[in-house]
Scaffold this motif. Sequence first.
Motif, PDB file in Angstrom:
ATOM      1  N   THR B  87       0.834  -1.203   0.000  1.00  0.00           N
ATOM      2  CA  THR B  87       0.000   0.000   0.000  1.00  0.00           C
ATOM      3  C   THR B  87       0.874   1.262   0.000  1.00  0.00           C
ATOM      4  O   THR B  87       2.048   1.196   0.353  1.00  0.00           O
ATOM      5  CB  THR B  87      -0.940  -0.013   1.207  1.00  0.00           C
ATOM      6  N   PRO B  89       2.142   4.034   1.566  1.00  0.00           N
ATOM      7  CA  PRO B  89       3.365   4.376   2.307  1.00  0.00           C
ATOM      8  C   PRO B  89       4.506   3.374   2.097  1.00  0.00           C
ATOM      9  O   PRO B  89       5.666   3.784   2.011  1.00  0.00           O
ATOM     10  CB  PRO B  89       2.897   4.380   3.761  1.00  0.00           C
ATOM     11  N   GLU B 125      -2.390  -5.628   1.959  1.00  0.00           N
ATOM     12  CA  GLU B 125      -2.639  -4.194   2.076  1.00  0.00           C
ATOM     13  C   GLU B 125      -2.343  -3.755   3.500  1.00  0.00           C
ATOM     14  O   GLU B 125      -2.447  -4.533   4.445  1.00  0.00           O
ATOM     15  CB  GLU B 125      -4.083  -3.863   1.678  1.00  0.00           C
ATOM     16  N   CYS B 126      -1.989  -2.513   3.630  1.00  0.00           N
ATOM     17  CA  CYS B 126      -1.457  -1.857   4.843  1.00  0.00           C
ATOM     18  C   CYS B 126      -1.572  -2.661   6.145  1.00  0.00           C
ATOM     19  O   CYS B 126      -2.644  -2.987   6.614  1.00  0.00           O
ATOM     20  CB  CYS B 126      -2.121  -0.509   5.049  1.00  0.00           C
ATOM     21  N   LEU B 127      -0.414  -2.939   6.747  1.00  0.00           N
ATOM     22  CA  LEU B 127      -0.388  -3.675   8.013  1.00  0.00           C
ATOM     23  C   LEU B 127      -0.079  -2.763   9.205  1.00  0.00           C
ATOM     24  O   LEU B 127       0.189  -3.242  10.300  1.00  0.00           O
ATOM     25  CB  LEU B 127       0.641  -4.811   7.941  1.00  0.00           C
ATOM     26  N   GLY B 128      -0.091  -1.463   8.991  1.00  0.00           N
ATOM     27  CA  GLY B 128       0.112  -0.553  10.120  1.00  0.00           C
ATOM     28  C   GLY B 128       1.554  -0.481  10.592  1.00  0.00           C
ATOM     29  O   GLY B 128       1.824  -0.452  11.784  1.00  0.00           O
ATOM     30  N   CYS B 130       3.728   1.711   8.666  1.00  0.00           N
ATOM     31  CA  CYS B 130       4.111   2.627   7.593  1.00  0.00           C
ATOM     32  C   CYS B 130       5.401   3.385   7.880  1.00  0.00           C
ATOM     33  O   CYS B 130       6.125   3.745   6.962  1.00  0.00           O
ATOM     34  CB  CYS B 130       2.980   3.623   7.347  1.00  0.00           C
ATOM     35  N   GLY B 131       5.696   3.630   9.145  1.00  0.00           N
ATOM     36  CA  GLY B 131       6.914   4.362   9.485  1.00  0.00           C
ATOM     37  C   GLY B 131       8.147   3.496   9.415  1.00  0.00           C
ATOM     38  O   GLY B 131       9.264   3.982   9.567  1.00  0.00           O
ATOM     39  N   TYR B 132       7.939   2.206   9.229  1.00  0.00           N
ATOM     40  CA  TYR B 132       9.061   1.271   9.249  1.00  0.00           C
ATOM     41  C   TYR B 132       9.114   0.517   7.918  1.00  0.00           C
ATOM     42  O   TYR B 132       9.511  -0.639   7.854  1.00  0.00           O
ATOM     43  CB  TYR B 132       8.936   0.329  10.445  1.00  0.00           C
ATOM     44  N   PHE B 142       6.414  -8.838  12.506  1.00  0.00           N
ATOM     45  CA  PHE B 142       6.691  -7.975  11.364  1.00  0.00           C
ATOM     46  C   PHE B 142       8.197  -7.933  11.126  1.00  0.00           C
ATOM     47  O   PHE B 142       8.972  -7.898  12.075  1.00  0.00           O
ATOM     48  CB  PHE B 142       6.217  -6.538  11.648  1.00  0.00           C
TER      49      PHE B 142
END
Lengths: 450, 166
Positions: B87, B89, B125-128, B130-132, B142
């Motif tokens: 996704t 980011p 899709e986005c696994l939360g 995004c900053g990493y 993760f």
Amino acid sequence: MGRKLLLDNIGVEGIRYYDAYRKHGGYRSVEKALKTMTPEQVTDEVKKSGLRGRGGAGFPTGMKWGFLAKPAGVPRYLVVNADESEPGTFKDRYLMEFIPHLLIEGIITSSYAIGSNRSYIYIRGEFAWIDGILEQAITEAKNNGFLGKNILGSGFDCEIYVQRGAGAYICGEETALLESLEGKRGNPRIKPPFPAVKGLWDCPTVVNNVETIAAVVPIVNDGGDAYAKIGIGKSTGTKLISACGNINKPGVYELEMNISVEEFIYSDEYCGGIANKKRLKACIPGGSSVPILPANLLLTTAKGEKRMMTYESLADGGFATGSMMGSGGFIVMDEDQCVVKHTYTLARFYRHESCGQCSPCREGTGWMEKILLNIDNGKGKMSDIDLLWDIQRKIEGNTICPLGDAAAWPVAAAIRHFRDEFEWHVLNPEECLKKNYGLANYAKPLEIVA
Amino acid sequence: MVKFSDSKLKEVEQIIQRYPEGKQKSALIPVLHLAQEEFGGWLSAETMDYVASVLNLQPIEVYEVATFYSMYNLKPVGRYLFEVCQTGPCMLNGSDNIIKYIFEKLGIRPGETTTDGMFTLKTVECLGACGYAPMMQLGKNFREHLTKEKVDAVIDECRQKAAINN
């Protein structure tokens, strides 16, 4: 350095565990509330604080609690929305992983206020290591008399359970979350009735975001008035912002809502500027659903004022020239990023996450994804851009839940502010595969497409 | 035959205890997680029917849930499942290159499994995280800030683990 209310002790060794958390002032709000306050007084402090839901909608929390029906003999539930799935957002995860007791403490105090004896934390399934961290915090709280029966001799009982989801963005919508918690597909319910009247297992239910519940702790400790003094206008208190994309220091930041967007991006205390010395092209300031803004409109409102990290300032100008605070998922794009491709990934995301109940969303998200993929691959037509605009407009407002809006807004904003980039893709089908459009003239405001 | 061990059945019992009496349907999603872990990393029709019988539900109630949520695999997967986020980011931070690199290394595209049954690649899709970014999920954890070198290391780690467990 801004004040921190949630993450002030995040650097303390062992803060994940009860002993260190308690030693640094943890569980004071439970003691204060249960020993010296009535549930109504706790709710009043939350109302006075001006706290707004931190999940994305920004609805006043105290008012939400006030709507809760209280028929005699019917249990009430507090459900914590930890289904953090909005692209760009990873703040609740940070809070739960590193300072889980803050959430547990907030749940106990909030449960007391609304009269809930049983609370569920619904955490997204992919956070498969965090449920164990929360379970441990719950056990520690229980062993120390802050959970279970007759807490601190007050006569108040409270239990907390953790439920893992299984991969569905839609379960962040509160009624879909309740369906999922009941063991069903995450199909949002038609409202009314709202969860405050008919929620979990048809009982009155409050659904609040993790950060919202955590914020109840400092509000009860220091009083709602003290909390309301922080920030600007109706943006009271502190907000967790998760910053990502092309910046030097991605991560989770707690900020007082009184700093400018420019300071947030460029100050070393926060994002530390754009990575690799590039220039800022665009930003989605509040999670993938909110409108993207080009650099010029991000830093300065259409009125020429400095844009601030507050609910009101980020929304200044409406969708024509503004955006939203949303969930605080701050996605920064540098000059080499392609808005068309990024928008395509978001369209694909919403197509994947649509529950399929409402035709405009189920069909429309797929159409938008296909059209965007074509344009990104140099196979688009000029008329596709207008078709995209038409589709997003027909999704928005025509679905049971806000996922339709969330899918429509990013597409609408991308066309509104970056139409020339879409057109360039259509006009340069081969070139667009090899290079990016770049920064172009986003330093100047573009004409708004109606 | 698909059947939980006694200790797993006890775990199911504990999950049901979390809900008020008569609301044991709420246990479905956690029990499906348990079943997927226990019975080969995916949910066969047989597994779903078994879960239905354990929770006293109609099989259709299980199927409709199992097919809704993306974490349930409805087809067999390799021993190690690489779920790479693609996704926005993550894309901004080069997730396309990670997916391409996994193909170069293992010869699998999204949805495919290596012939030795060791690895499956899945785009998610986005696994939360995004900053990493870029990132992937492997089992319960993760793997973040992915680079080609990190992907190499993860693959080696899986192969070593498999060799020890064989």
